[in-house]
Design an enzyme around this catalytic site. Sequence first.
Site, PDB file in Angstrom:
ATOM      1  N   LEU A 241       0.814  -1.220   0.000  1.00 33.49           N
ATOM      2  CA  LEU A 241       0.000   0.000   0.000  1.00 33.49           C
ATOM      3  C   LEU A 241       0.841   1.259   0.000  1.00 33.49           C
ATOM      4  CD1 LEU A 241      -2.482  -1.292   2.727  1.00 33.49           C
ATOM      5  CD2 LEU A 241      -2.842  -1.330   0.247  1.00 33.49           C
ATOM      6  N   GLY A 242       2.042   1.198  -0.566  1.00 31.91           N
ATOM      7  CA  GLY A 242       2.890   2.376  -0.645  1.00 31.91           C
ATOM      8  C   GLY A 242       3.292   2.867   0.736  1.00 31.91           C
TER       9      GLY A 242
ATOM     10  N   GLY B  49       2.128   1.236   4.046  1.00 32.06           N
ATOM     11  CA  GLY B  49       2.632  -0.054   4.512  1.00 32.06           C
ATOM     12  C   GLY B  49       2.103  -1.218   3.715  1.00 32.06           C
TER      13      GLY B  49
ATOM     14  N   GLY C  26       7.979  -2.764  -4.859  1.00 32.54           N
ATOM     15  CA  GLY C  26       7.107  -3.923  -4.695  1.00 32.54           C
ATOM     16  C   GLY C  26       7.846  -5.232  -4.894  1.00 32.54           C
ATOM     17  N   ASP C  27       8.769  -5.261  -5.850  1.00 31.47           N
ATOM     18  CA  ASP C  27       9.567  -6.472  -6.078  1.00 31.47           C
ATOM     19  C   ASP C  27      10.455  -6.763  -4.872  1.00 31.47           C
ATOM     20  OD1 ASP C  27       8.476  -6.328  -8.664  1.00 31.47           O
ATOM     21  OD2 ASP C  27      10.137  -5.069  -9.338  1.00 31.47           O
TER      22      ASP C  27
END
Length: 334
Positions: free
Chosen positions: A233-234, A237, A263-264
């Site tokens: 969620l950026g 968190g 994200g990876d």
Amino acid sequence: MIVTLTANPSLDRTVDLDGPLRRGTVHRATGATVDPGGKGINVARVLHRAGHDVLAVLPGNPGDPLLAALDERGIPYRAVPTSADARTNITIAESDGTTTKLNEPGAPCPAATRTELVEAMVENARAADWVVLSGSLPPGVSDEFYADLVRALRPTGCRVAVDTSEAPLLALAVGFPETAPDLIKPNSDELAQLTGCDAKSLEDDASRGDVGSVAKAGRVLVARGVGAVLATLGSAGAVLVTSEGVWRATPPPVVARSTVGAGDSSLAGYLVAERAGAAPADRLRHAVAYGSAAVALPGTRIPGPDSIDTSAVATEPVPDDPDRTNRPLSRKDM
């Protein structure tokens, strides 16, 4: 071993600016870097730096600069011959951390290449703990590619993680529970695509500290056969949903330099902790710690264990809220 598939790999060129990007003007860059890219390759790079045994599977030809970049970094890979060299993606990184990405579509992937990619994945999955299927698909590849590959991987006994979006993600979901992965890593947009929720509502709730709607959306997917949902969620968190429960993690304050690959890195951090036998809350803590560390780095640089601070990440369980009214997944959303 962890095997990653990057069906649409890239060379990622990052150009750094000392101020905001202004359309139609000339900018003088303060720096530039080139890294091997694509979501599966990013996951492999993080895992390799953390000391894990990895293999990156991708389409690639001898002499392709992408393969040379992997060789330079010592990333083990299996390249399947294809019709053209890898695409180039351009990231423009502003000094305040804002990033603008220009992604080429990639070269068409011939039928012979697709067949050999599947064979390479199945062959290597037999000796793997996890297989990670990540990123977009190149032109000419069916949206059902990941769904078909999950079915092909099932007899190997390895666990499967998927991180993709749009049509390939929805095609995967149509086949649940048969094609449900052991781990899926959606962001808020992708979680909305899967469940029919409103992405902005999910983001707004999370930014206010309310992750109940994200938790319920994740429970819908677990009920349909997904082993675990790692919803990133950026700056708010992440949330982890499994059959055991739901947890949220709050990241430490970070000065953002680039969101590319965050994200990876989160997915890789989760796998690092999972392979160490960590409990769900600790897997989530590692995921957010790795993602936060990636955001603090410029361009497409990836974090190593020396830049991870799991103690700075707060985690807590999320109780069920039966009063939530988010619309459940339905085939009309596919």
